[in-house]
Write an enzyme that holds these catalytic residues in place. Structure first.
Site, short mmCIF file in Angstrom:
data_model
loop_
_atom_site.label_atom_id
_atom_site.label_comp_id
_atom_site.label_asym_id
_atom_site.label_seq_id
_atom_site.Cartn_x
_atom_site.Cartn_y
_atom_site.Cartn_z
N SER A 1 2.99 -34.76 38.38
CA SER A 1 4.25 -34.13 37.93
C SER A 1 4.68 -34.74 36.60
CB SER A 1 5.33 -34.31 39.00
OG SER A 1 6.45 -33.52 38.70
N ASN A 2 5.94 -34.59 36.24
CA ASN A 2 6.47 -35.17 35.00
C ASN A 2 7.93 -35.53 35.20
OD1 ASN A 2 8.18 -32.81 34.22
ND2 ASN A 2 6.17 -31.81 34.28
N HIS A 3 8.58 -35.99 34.12
CA HIS A 3 9.92 -36.57 34.25
C HIS A 3 11.06 -35.56 34.11
CE1 HIS A 3 8.43 -40.60 34.46
NE2 HIS A 3 7.69 -40.41 33.37
N ALA B 1 9.15 -27.75 32.70
CA ALA B 1 7.99 -28.52 32.24
C ALA B 1 6.88 -28.25 33.27
CB ALA B 1 8.34 -29.99 32.16
#
Ligand code: PMT
Length: 404
Positions: free
Chosen positions: A212-214, A279
């Site tokens: 995943s991402n932030h 995102a």
């Protein structure tokens, strides 16, 4: 008399500057929209315009002195702070910005600003060199990150100095339009349908792990909220985040890029505007293990395959719809953003350099440059994500009205 501000209380703070006379027109326009208007003047403001002028136009007593408040206000100088639906400081001088930024509350205006829970909109107007001064800019940036709202000054001939520059008070009509957008019932997206993607996607590796991402969802949720406020019906397709869902949005929760793609494509045809803030992971695991991967050798190789590109696929079928994307960049911002704008057939791309302080993932602020289809560029300073959302929607509303 359209009553767009009926039942709303607008507190107008007037500071000492040559543009103070324009605040008279602001008050007069607010009254035409049936707002209840109270004016607070600083000591220097009364040197530019007589309080009686504001009193006659607002129909309410005007004060500049904390210790001689009109009886009407129940003694407490914070009554107005409580009553306000919005405070508008126009013109806002370098002095008031500096005071509020430093937490100083030493007169009626600064005390009321400090005591209110209502949104506070600063409309700076001052000499262009003062406006460009690094201290003033830092104060604006800090106040913006704390949630205070701002309008940019106009550029033109400065009344007092005869010099050209940025620092003029925007036209009263523009100030009132902004107030209407914040608290009024002016709905410039009434009847429009807007789809927003937000947050990250999660691409599973095994039952307990994912890629995943932030992304926190803050930017996308701010856009959804602002569009709802402007009267749009909003479908918000969101990856997993832990911030509150915007009230009144139709929220669709998804995890993976493929789920997001499906949710978007089930709904895009009914929309007027598509805003891709999520995102989305560009790759997912080729094989998702059914059982937790056990620690074994010194290294582990995951084979990844490409995810569908939601924005690019929309670009192929969007027809008349407005497609807006975001570009999360770490380098070559303009080049990369323009490439995405063109290759994904977007109308606008909001590019943020996610390596900058106060921009990108997780922050309450963002710094974006809007690249538009017609080649024009709008460079926004550091602002709250809510402010960025408003600026993007302003551009979308312009395109919508051109299409009429
Ligand atoms: O959520 P926050 O913490 O508030 O952070 C905000 C943000 C940094 C996520 C936001 O400002 C932002 O930049 N969003 C876009 C992130 C991104 O994936 O950018 P990109 O340059 O990789 O993608 C370009 C565009 O294509 C984006 O509109 C993206 O939504 C879209 N895309 C990308 C890949 C993919 N498979 N499908 C897509 O639709």
């Amino acid at each position: 008399m359209d009553g767009l501000l009926e039942g709303k209380c607008v507190v107008v703070g007037v500071c000492g500057g040559i543009a103070a006379y324009k605040a008279v027109d602001v008050v007069s326009r607010l009254k035409k929209h049936k707002a209840e208007v109270h004016v607070i003047m600083t000591e220097s403001a009364v040197k530019f315009v007589a309080p009686l002028t504001f009193q006659s136009i607002s129909g309410n007593p005007v004060t500049s002195d904390m210790f001689s408040e009109p009886k009407k206000w129940n003694v407490e100088h914070i009554s107005l702070a409580r009553k306000a639906d919005i405070m508008v400081i126009a013109p806002a001088t370098a002095n008031i910005l500096g005071k509020v930024c430093a937490g100083i509350a030493d007169d009626m205006l600064s005390t009321t600003i400090m005591a209110t829970n209502a949104p506070v909109l600063f409309v700076p107007a001052m000499n262009h060199a003062m406006y460009e001064n690094a201290i003033v800019q830092q104060n604006i940036s800090k106040l913006g990150s704390l949630g205070y709202l701002f309008m940019e000054p106009d550029t033109g001939l400065m009344a007092a100095e005869g010099e050209y520059g940025k620092g003029r008070l925007p036209e009263p009509q523009a100030i009132v339009e902004r107030i209407l957008r914040e608290v009024g019932r002016a709905k410039d997206m009434e009847g429009k349908r807007v789809l927003v993607t937000a947050g990250p996607t999660r691409e599973p590796i095994d039952p307990v792990r994912f890629i995943s991402n932030h992304s926190s969802g803050k930017m996308g949720y701010a856009i959804a909220e602002a569009a709802i406020k402007r009267g749009a019906r909003v479908d918000l397709i969101t990856g997993p985040v832990s911030i509150p869902k915007p009230q009144l949005a139709n929220v669709i929760n998804v995890n993976t890029a493929e789920e997001m793609h499906k949710a978007v494509f089930e709904r895009y045809q009914q929309q007027d505007v598509l805003i891709m803030v999520a995102a989305v992971a560009d790759y997912r695991c080729k094989n998702i293990e059914g059982r937790k991967i056990k620690k074994a050798g010194e290294s582990l190789t995951l084979e990844l395959v490409k995810n569908p590109d939601i924005a690019a696929d929309l670009g192929k079928v969007k027809g008349d719809r407005i497609l807006v994307g975001f570009g999360a960049e770490t380098h070559d911002l303009e080049k990369n953003a323009v490439l995405k704008l063109n290759s994904k057939n977007m109308d606008i791309i909001a590019a943020n350099d996610v390596t900058q302080d106060g921009a990108g993932f997780g922050t309450d602020t963002n710094i974006v440059k809007l690249f538009k289809r017609d080649g024009s560029v709008v460079e926004l300073p550091k602002m709250s994500k809510r402010e960025v959302a408003e600026s993007i929607l302003n551009e979308i509303v312009k395109i919508l009205s051109e299409k009429k």
